[in-house]
Scaffold this motif. Structure first.
Motif, PDB file in Angstrom:
ATOM      1  N   ALA A  62       0.833  -1.198   0.000  1.00 25.57           N
ATOM      2  CA  ALA A  62       0.000   0.000   0.000  1.00 25.57           C
ATOM      3  C   ALA A  62       0.865   1.244   0.000  1.00 25.57           C
ATOM      4  O   ALA A  62       0.588   2.223  -0.716  1.00 25.57           O
ATOM      5  N   GLY A  63       1.925   1.194   0.801  1.00 23.99           N
ATOM      6  CA  GLY A  63       2.842   2.330   0.828  1.00 23.99           C
ATOM      7  C   GLY A  63       3.414   2.593  -0.551  1.00 23.99           C
ATOM      8  O   GLY A  63       3.453   3.735  -1.038  1.00 23.99           O
ATOM      9  N   ALA A  64       3.834   1.516  -1.201  1.00 22.07           N
ATOM     10  CA  ALA A  64       4.393   1.680  -2.538  1.00 22.07           C
ATOM     11  C   ALA A  64       3.334   2.220  -3.497  1.00 22.07           C
ATOM     12  O   ALA A  64       3.642   3.043  -4.384  1.00 22.07           O
ATOM     13  N   PHE A  65       2.101   1.775  -3.309  1.00 21.05           N
ATOM     14  CA  PHE A  65       1.013   2.239  -4.173  1.00 21.05           C
ATOM     15  C   PHE A  65       0.828   3.743  -4.019  1.00 21.05           C
ATOM     16  O   PHE A  65       0.718   4.480  -5.008  1.00 21.05           O
ATOM     17  N   VAL A  66       0.832   4.187  -2.765  1.00 25.21           N
ATOM     18  CA  VAL A  66       0.679   5.617  -2.512  1.00 25.21           C
ATOM     19  C   VAL A  66       1.822   6.389  -3.171  1.00 25.21           C
ATOM     20  O   VAL A  66       1.612   7.414  -3.834  1.00 25.21           O
ATOM     21  N   VAL A  67       3.015   5.857  -3.000  1.00 22.98           N
ATOM     22  CA  VAL A  67       4.165   6.542  -3.613  1.00 22.98           C
ATOM     23  C   VAL A  67       3.983   6.600  -5.132  1.00 22.98           C
ATOM     24  O   VAL A  67       4.236   7.634  -5.758  1.00 22.98           O
ATOM     25  N   ALA A  68       3.523   5.488  -5.700  1.00 14.25           N
ATOM     26  CA  ALA A  68       3.328   5.465  -7.148  1.00 14.25           C
ATOM     27  C   ALA A  68       2.292   6.507  -7.576  1.00 14.25           C
ATOM     28  O   ALA A  68       2.465   7.200  -8.587  1.00 14.25           O
ATOM     29  N   ILE A  69       1.228   6.629  -6.783  1.00 18.07           N
ATOM     30  CA  ILE A  69       0.216   7.650  -7.110  1.00 18.07           C
ATOM     31  C   ILE A  69       0.843   9.039  -7.063  1.00 18.07           C
ATOM     32  O   ILE A  69       0.658   9.866  -7.965  1.00 18.07           O
ATOM     33  N   LEU A  70       1.645   9.244  -6.021  1.00 18.66           N
ATOM     34  CA  LEU A  70       2.284  10.556  -5.886  1.00 18.66           C
ATOM     35  C   LEU A  70       3.214  10.820  -7.073  1.00 18.66           C
ATOM     36  O   LEU A  70       3.281  11.952  -7.574  1.00 18.66           O
ATOM     37  N   GLN A  71       3.889   9.793  -7.528  1.00 18.88           N
ATOM     38  CA  GLN A  71       4.766   9.975  -8.678  1.00 18.88           C
ATOM     39  C   GLN A  71       3.950  10.339  -9.916  1.00 18.88           C
ATOM     40  O   GLN A  71       4.331  11.205 -10.711  1.00 18.88           O
ATOM     41  N   ALA A  72       2.805   9.647 -10.038  1.00 20.57           N
ATOM     42  CA  ALA A  72       1.948   9.940 -11.189  1.00 20.57           C
ATOM     43  C   ALA A  72       1.471  11.388 -11.139  1.00 20.57           C
ATOM     44  O   ALA A  72       1.487  12.106 -12.153  1.00 20.57           O
ATOM     45  N   LEU A  73       1.082  11.818  -9.941  1.00 23.37           N
ATOM     46  CA  LEU A  73       0.629  13.200  -9.796  1.00 23.37           C
ATOM     47  C   LEU A  73       1.757  14.170 -10.103  1.00 23.37           C
ATOM     48  O   LEU A  73       1.575  15.182 -10.798  1.00 23.37           O
TER      49      LEU A  73
END
Lengths: 691, 506, 483
Positions: free
Chosen positions: A40-51
């Motif tokens: 989940a942490g990695a997912f959040v980071v990935a979302i932040l990268q996308a943003l």
């Protein structure tokens, strides 16, 4: 926010380490929390990268983690590349991965190796993120092999269970309960054959381009253009070997069906949604080279389409619920490979995403079914194969949630409007149509035909599966007593079902969100035009498949577990051929595996040991040496010369007296004669010199 | 004072401290086994500490020898110009560190396995350490040869006294085969000393100018010694015997360090002293190396004795090293040097692990095992890591070496053909086949043999023995740069010779 | 006719030792049977004094008896070897004779006489002296070889040695006569002058040279004149064998080197081939035949044949004669190294030999590593040194010798040499295997004198193996400019 990029790896690594070090002290609850939180942490980071990417104009961002290998002009750092393509893959991997982690915490409940499972899963996420996140071919290769390892570990997770199939009893004596382990090994070895190609491609790239960075490679080929077409062809064909291994394409697809020996979440995560799509990612990443190599593109497209067709037919005749899905996966991967081979990178990526949703959904639902039937079997003490669809039936009422999500997944897979699969598959078919009909390439037509046939069989086998599993009457006690899975498992199913319905929105014609997003990574990434004709044909094909399935399986339902398949009369011996998976395993066994076994044995025992070690070194060298020594010290030094001189000396024996008998029959006179011989030789030499 | 400076120079201490330990042990009562063991460990650990001091004093930017100790030794007439000459450079420092690291591990691992004649055992081990360190650090041909032959004797005893049932045969074979090669090298050394008037390796390397025709003969004479030691195919026949019969620690040192004496010799002498011949023979050597890679891997596969399997795998792994060396470029040679270390770590760890199960079960037959991961989970996991390292999984040490080697060989100007690399890369596939097969036979499946059911998992001492190796396996795999940095300038200057020479040759 | 300049001081050690031996022979009559070691110690004392006299002559280069004898660096070095071998043999004999019930006083004087003969051989500058010295050295040895009477093996050994020795002496005398016939001279100087005058290829001369080499070849036990060696070595009392294998061989080579390098240097291209052939045959046959032996003494006998080959490798000279100093030094160094190591080996053999048995099988050494680790360690060192492995004097000696031969251009001989070294490793290692790796009782008796001998030779073997420089320099500087 790009600064956070390294965290995308840090989270799952932390998950691995925490469970590795403390897993044995924690209960299932904490282990799964750690495991899920890591993803989940990695997912959040990935979302932040996308943003962050969206906010900064979608320009690629590089994040250097550390130097890795710097030797001479080889510079291969640990460096992440955040661009639209990699972030898309990261989102997929972590997003779907997270759902599957949640599901697994329910599915694996009570397993003795619960912590180990989450360690492996987190490790897989790490490796997969390295694969898609790395900014050079070497890092990609690291992830590539890393996911292969995790695949090996997870397929053989229940390493003490499973019997090898009859055709697979290779490698000496059968080993009890090593069937799963063997499947894992098979997966790894076959994948390594693919890695071989990838590795060679990397070598050529390095010596030609001087760098393994994606940017440098892209610049080089963009600058050189058609001048390096031949080079690009060689490299891309080698890459294709890798793709065939990882994405289970002909001729290296044989490992994926066996991989179903792993726990179901593994099948969903690794062998459907993420790892096996790495090949498509690789082709998309290397688009610049493929664009310079039309021959390779054609080969890729044909390999993909043939695989799609072949696996689709095999899936028609399987009874194992996961095996059907496995062949379906191979078939769908064939669609994607064909797409990227045709230059439809966006279409391929699009199908990759939607397929991840609905195939993960299907696998997890299948797991739910298996789980339910196992419970039923447990309750009734019945001994049945919980994965065999022949013993199921009528589960619709007992497992309603599972049934509905399964149905959604199946329709999406079959490409029924307006589910996700319809849009993505349609794009691929439209690309093939375009290449074949508009651009007039023969292979485009062939690809289109094969894919259309594959689409038809997809609809047919999914209908067959739904009917066999959920409709009709229960064909075993276990199925009769099956019940719905716990919410921890069904919740992710519902989410995935939603995604399967709505996934088409990603790249809806006219909107092309995915296309415009990916375009920023590469100029070749663009979406083909929507073709109503193709869409119509494919819808018709899908509906025809469903209708045929309904006609064959629903209207004449299977009543007992051991009845013949309803298709069997119609197909005749063809059905056996499909049931036997085109006998590819048997072919490889006869042509490659057994000869290798035999060859290795004779090389090791006959040639190396008997001939070289024993024969040459012991019998010839050592024994010859010993014989020579014995000969020189015995016969030559004593007997031969003695005998010779005994004969000579016999003439003068009369001179001897009895008192000197010992000396006379001893060797003294012989020795003396030896000296004489030496004298003769020495004198002879000197006399000849003086002449 | 000068003599003290000489005796207490870093390299003298590193090389001779173990020998001092052996001398000390001579005066310990043989019945005090624990004291003997502790003394041996302490001395080997102290040597390791000394080698770290050497590392601290080492300047990686300097390509040539450092911390040199040069004392006139045998100066007779005008033509006997033999110095006692020790020195370390980027090519040897890693191997020195590998030796000093593996030695306490090997000694520590023999704690319970060796109960007979402990005193002699430890003395031989410490003598062996001095010999090996001497080989890596001597820069005078005469001195080098002395250390080279000196390593034979303790190893011969270690196999012959503490080995398995066929130990004497194996020991004798080991000795005679190795010696067979060395004596030809001796003739070449003599020739060099006479013709060049010097035994100093750096001087000979710098001077060059040996007639290319003569270089070839000298190259072959040196190669005879080193190729047997490596061992290169088809001279590997002594290796399975020696490995199978040697005690665990002996196998560890044999595979970990002794085989490296051969590859190091190629690097130090054949490449540096006879560059023209090296260029000339590069295709031949690479061909043998590549055959070795594939052959060793295939032959490993059907073995039933785990030690034999690992022994043959060494033939394959060292083939990679040889291929890297004779790529004659920066990547190849640096990869080869790193791979020497890697092989020492991985195969050393493999032999340790095999020894641990042997201590428990007194068999190494693959058919006797199965399902060990269930009864010994920690053991199984560590074995898996080592197996993966051995088959070159990225992220672990083996990959970094193999990749660099293959990359170097692929673009090598000396080999001028990618075929070597293509065939060698098959070895990567084959490694997965035989190593995973071994892993499966031992650890996976069900526990069918009741003897395997209640085996104790690894104890703290065994974990301690393996820990440093595992740390390094990950370290080199994930961040090898410090290791490359140590050798960069030395190897770089050697590789320069070849780029210049190969251009001139054309 | 002027009385020749005797220059007795130059030969003072010869004279002293001869006198001491005569006196000892008489003195022994008054020494009771229970105190026979006293004779041994007196002999030892005589050798110590002789050693002192030799040391006093260090650096001298003088001729005596009208140039028939010379004291120079070469002879001094050889004298060290002879006296050292004698001293160690006396030490070994002290216990050995008692153990085997052979304590008869004449043993020691005979030994001393033989040493006188050896020293004279090293000093000889005239063929007549060579012959005299050879007989003086040999006759006591014949007696000593048969000293083990009434044991039949020993008597047989003595007789065989005598018969064959006499046979080969005859060749030597005949050779001397032919050379004299060709050159009108028996002194080396005279022969040298005649050669310079251009009689190099006279058949008479060459035949003489050949016969002289046969005589010497017999003494040093070079193939094909070696056949007596195994029987005599095996049958003689071990302590005699020890002395003989070192002393007689060294003396033979001393004379050979003198004759070849001093008198016949211009003929180097002729006799070089013969020496090389003898060397090659000895190395190959000696080593290969040693492998098949089960008796320790026979094995060492063949080993000594092989070592004669290695020394002969050094006794070569290139056609220009440029390297003569070098190879003479190598030969001497090798002889010294062999003496040191071989005497140590024999000391161990004596320790292991059971009372009343004159032969030892290699198998008798089983278990020695367990029961007598120090002794076994010393033996291991000796075996490695005989093989020529570092760090031992044997390695340095082989290095020295092969280097000399390589420099003289005999590459093929060196290659053959190293191959035979490998072969020799096989049987020397077998002793190590038996000692350390086979189970057995491994009994050994180690009286003090023997223990001292073993320690001394072991330390010497090791130390000179590690620091050979001073010794080599001494050898080189001693022989510089002599030939």
């Amino acid at each position: 926010m790009f600064d956070l990029a390294p965290l995308v790896l840090a989270f799952p690594i932390a998950g691995v380490l925490l469970n590795l070090l403390f897993g044995r002290y924690l209960n299932e609850r904490w282990i799964s929390i750690i495991g899920v939180a890591a993803v989940a942490g990695a997912f959040v980071v990935a979302i932040l990268q996308a943003l962050a990417l969206a906010a900064s104009g979608q320009h690629a961002h590089l994040a250097l983690l550390a130097n890795w290998i710097e030797v001479g002009q080889l510079q291969a750092p640990w460096q992440l590349r955040i661009d639209t393509l990699s972030v898309t893959m990261m989102l997929l991997v972590t997003g779907v991965g997270m759902l599957i982690h949640i599901y697994a915490s329910g599915y694996m409940h009570g397993d003795a190796r619960f912590a180990r499972f989450f360690i492996y899963l987190n490790l897989f996420i790490t490796a997969m993120l390295v694969l898609v996140g790395g900014d050079n071919y070497l890092m990609l290769f690291v992830g590539w092999e890393g996911v292969g390892l995790c695949s090996f570990l997870l397929i053989g997770f229940w390493y003490d269970a499973g019997e090898p199939s009859a055709s697979a009893r290779v490698g000496g004596e059968p080993q009890a309960g090593a069937g799963n382990a063997r499947a894992g090994r098979k997966a790894f070895v076959v994948n390594r054959i693919g890695d071989f190609g990838l590795l060679l491609a990397i070598f050529i790239l390095f010596w030609q381009v001087g760098s393994l960075q994606f940017d440098a490679v892209a610049e080089y080929f963009a600058a050189q253009g058609a001048a390096v077409g031949g080079l690009a062809t060689v490299i891309t064909l080698l890459l294709l070997v890798g793709v065939c291994g990882k994405s289970a394409q002909i001729p290296l697809f044989i490992w994926l069906p066996d991989a179903m020996a792993g726990p179901t979440p593994v099948s969903a995560l690794i062998h459907a949604a993420t790892m096996v799509t790495a090949g498509i990612y690789l082709v998309a990443r290397s688009a610049v080279m493929f664009e310079l190599a039309p021959v390779s593109q054609m080969v890729v497209a044909l390999v993909g389409a043939t695989t799609a067709f072949m696996a689709g037919t095999i899936a028609l005749a399987q009874y194992d619920i996961k095996r059907v899905l496995a062949y379906s996966t191979i078939s769908q991967l064939g669609f994607m490979v064909a797409a990227v081979g045709l230059g439809g990178y966006v279409a391929g990526m699009f199908h990759l995403l939607t397929h991840a949703f609905f195939k993960a959904l299907l696998f997890l639902s299948a797991g739910s079914v298996i789980h339910g039937v196992e419970h039923g079997a447990h309750a009734t003490h019945a001994h049945v194969d919980a994965q065999d669809m022949r013993v199921m039936g009528g589960l619709r009422n007992k497992m309603p949630v599972t049934f509905w999500v399964y149905l959604i997944g199946s329709l999406a897979l079959a490409g029924v409007f307006p589910l996700a699969g319809f849009w993505s598959k349609d794009e691929i078919l439209a690309d093939a149509w375009h290449v074949g009909m508009v651009e007039g390439h023969w292979h485009g037509v062939l690809v289109y035909a094969l894919l259309a046939l594959a689409a038809f069989s997809t609809a047919l086998y999914m209908t067959r599966q739904i009917i066999l599993v959920f409709f009709g009457a229960a064909r075993s006690e276990a199925a009769a007593h099956a019940h719905e899975s716990p919410p921890l498992m069904t919740a992710p199913l519902v989410i995935l079902a939603l995604l399967s319905v709505l996934g088409g929105l990603l790249n809806l014609p006219g909107w092309h969100a995915l296309g415009t997003w990916l375009e920023h990574t590469h100029e070749y990434f663009h979406t083909g035009a929507f073709n109503p004709l193709v869409a119509g044909i494919s819808t018709a094909v899908a509906l025809a498949g469903i209708a045929l399935g309904y006609r064959v399986y629903y209207l004449a339902p299977r009543t007992t577990a051991d009845a013949a398949d309803q298709l069997q009369p119609a197909l005749g011996s063809m059905f056996g051929f499909l049931r036997g998976k085109w006998f590819v395993d048997e072919l490889y066994d006869a042509v490659i595996v057994r000869p290798f076994e035999r060859g290795a044995r004779s090389l090791a025992f006959a040639l190396d040991w008997d001939l070289w070690h024993d024969g040459f070194h012991d019998s010839v060298l050592a024994a010859g040496f010993r014989t020579l020594a014995a000969f020189l010290s015995g016969p030559v030094d004593k007997t031969v010369i003695d005998r010779l001189f005994d004969g000579l000396a016999g003439a003068v024996r009369v001179l001897g007296s009895r008192n000197l008998q010992r000396v006379q029959t001893g060797y003294v006179r012989n020795y003396a004669l030896g000296v004489v011989l030496g004298v003769v030789a020495v004198m002879g030499y000197f006399v000849s010199r003086s002449a | 004072m000068e003599i003290l400076n000489f005796l207490f120079s870093t390299l003298m201490l590193v090389v001779f401290f173990p020998l001092l330990g052996a001398v000390v042990l001579l005066f310990v009562n043989r019945e005090q086994k624990d004291l003997i063991r502790w003394l041996a460990v302490v001395f080997s650990l102290a040597t390791f500490a000394l080698s770290l001091v050497m590392l601290a004093q080492f300047d990686a930017r300097v390509p040539g020898e450092q911390l040199a100790v040069v004392v006139p030794w045998i100066q007779v007439g005008s033509s006997w110009n033999i110095n006692f000459h020790l020195g370390v450079d980027g090519m040897s420092i890693l191997l020195v560190l590998l030796t000093t690291l593996l030695m306490p591990i090997a000694i520590f691992s023999s704690w319970t396995a060796i109960q007979e004649r402990v005193k002699e055992y430890m003395i031989f081990f410490l003598m062996l350490e001095t010999g090996m360190l001497g080989v890596f650090l001597s820069l005078d041909l005469f001195l080098f040869y002395i250390f080279w032959e000196f390593t034979l004797v303790p190893m011969y005893f270690l196999i012959g006294i503490w080995g398995g049932s066929n130990r004497i045969y194996a020991a004798l074979k080991f000795f005679l085969y190795t010696m067979a090669g060395s004596i030809l090298m001796l003739v070449a050394i003599l020739w060099l000393g006479i013709a060049q008037g010097s035994f100093s390796v750096p001087e000979l390397a710098a001077r060059g100018g040996i007639d290319p025709g003569m270089q070839r003969w000298l190259f072959l004479a040196f190669a005879a010694a080193f190729a047997i030691k490596v061992p290169m195919w088809p001279l590997h026949s002594w290796l399975p015997d020696a490995h199978v019969e040697a005690p665990t620690a002996g196998s560890v040192i044999l595979a970990g360090v002794l085989l490296k004496l051969g590859t190091y010799g190629f690097l130090r002498f054949n490449l540096a002293l006879f560059p023209d011949a090296a260029l000339y023979f590069a295709p031949l050597m690479a061909t043998l190396a590549v055959i070795g890679i594939v052959y060793g891997a295939i032959v490993s596969y059907p073995q039933r004795d785990v030690k034999k399997l690992v022994a043959y795998s060494s033939v394959s792994h060292l083939g990679f090293v040889m291929l890297g060396l004779f790529a004659l470029n920066t990547q190849g040679i640096q990869g080869a040097v790193l791979q020497m270390v890697n092989h020492g770590l991985s195969t050393g760890a493999l032999f340790l692990l095999v020894g641990m199960i042997y201590e428990r079960r007194h068999t190494r037959d693959l058919g006797e095992f199965g399902g060990l991961w269930t009864s010994m989970p920690v053991y199984g996991t560590l074995m898996l890591i080592v197996v993966l390292s051995s088959m070159g999984l990225p992220g672990l040490n083996g990959f970094v070496g193999e990749f660099t080697i293959l990359l170097g060989a692929f673009g090598s100007e000396a080999l001028a053909s990618p075929v070597y690399t293509i065939v060698a890369a098959l070895g990567v596939i084959l490694a997965a086949i035989y190593l995973l097969w071994m892993f499966q036979k031992m650890f996976l499946g069900q526990v069918t043999n009741p003897k395997n059911e209640n085996l104790p998992d690894l104890n703290w001492r065994e974990l301690l023995v393996l820990a440093p190796l595992l740390v390094l396996i990950f370290w080199i795999g994930l961040y090898p740069q410090p290791f490359f940095n140590l050798m960069q300038s030395s190897v770089g200057s050697l590789a320069d010779v070849f780029s210049a020479a190969s251009i001139a040759a054309r | 006719m002027p009385f020749p300049d005797l220059n007795l001081f130059t030969a003072v050690h010869l004279l002293f030792l001869s006198a001491w031996a005569c006196a000892l022979l008489l003195a022994d009559l008054w020494i009771p049977k229970t105190h026979k070691p006293v004779t041994g110690w007196l002999a030892f004392a005589g050798l110590v004094i002789t050693l002192g006299l030799v040391v006093a002559q260090l650096g001298a280069r003088q001729a005596a008896f009208g140039g028939a004898l010379a004291t120079d660096g070469f002879s001094t070095l050889m004298n060290f070897i002879f006296i050292g071998a004698g001293m160690l043999s006396v030490l070994m004999a002290l216990n050995y004779l008692r153990q085997h019930d052979l304590e008869r006083g004449e043993f020691y004087p005979l030994l001393l006489f033989s040493i006188v003969g050896m020293m004279a051989m090293g000093m000889a500058k005239d063929l007549i002296v060579v012959f005299l010295a050879l007989e003086l050295l040999s006759i006591p040895l014949y007696v000593l070889a048969g000293f083990g009477r009434p044991r039949i093996e020993s008597e047989e050994a003595g007789l065989k040695y005598f018969l064959l020795g006499a046979f080969s002496s005859a060749f030597l005398v005949y050779g001397i006569a032919l050379v004299y016939g060709a050159t009108q001279a028996t002194s080396f100087a005279g022969i040298g002058m005649a050669l310079d005058a251009g009689q190099a290829t006279s058949p008479l001369l060459l035949a003489g040279v050949g016969l002289i080499m046969v005589g010497m070849g017999f003494k040093v036990a070079a193939v094909p004149f070696h056949m007596w060696t195994p029987d005599v070595y095996d049958g003689s009392p071990s302590v005699v064998t020890a002395f003989m294998s070192v002393g007689a061989k060294a003396a033979g080579f001393a004379a050979l080197v003198r004759v070849l390098f001093d008198a016949l240097a211009p003929l180097a291209s002729e006799w070089g081939v013969v020496v090389a052939t003898l060397a090659a045959l000895s190395m190959v046959l000696g080593n290969v035949a040693a492998i098949a032996q089960t008796s320790m003494k026979r094995m060492l006998a063949y080993s000594s044949i092989a070592h004669a080959g290695y020394v002969a490798v050094a006794a070569l000279i290139d056609a220009q004669g440029a390297q003569s100093n070098f190879s003479a030094g190598a030969a001497i160094f090798y002889l010294g190294a062999y003496a040191l190591t071989n005497l140590g080996t024999w000391a161990v053999v004596l320790a292991v030999e059971k009372p009343g048995r004159m032969t030892t099988d290699v198998a008798d050494y089983a278990g020695l590593g367990r029961t007598q680790p120090a002794l076994a360690a010393a033996m291991t060192l000796f075996m490695l040194s005989l093989t020529g492995l570092p760090p031992s004097i044997g390695f340095v000696a082989k290095f020295y010798v092969f280097r000399a031969a390589l420099e003289a251009g005999y590459t093929w001989l060196v290659l053959l040499g190293v191959v035979t070294v490998l072969i020799s490793a096989y049987y020397y290692l077998r002793v190590i295997v038996v000692m350390w790796m086979k189970e057995g009782l491994g009994e050994a008796v180690l009286p003090r004198a023997l223990n001292f001998t073993i320690w001394l030779t072991a330390v010497g073997t090791l130390v000179f193996g590690i620091v050979p420089g001073p010794l080599m320099n001494f050898v080189e500087s001693s022989v510089r400019g002599i030939f």
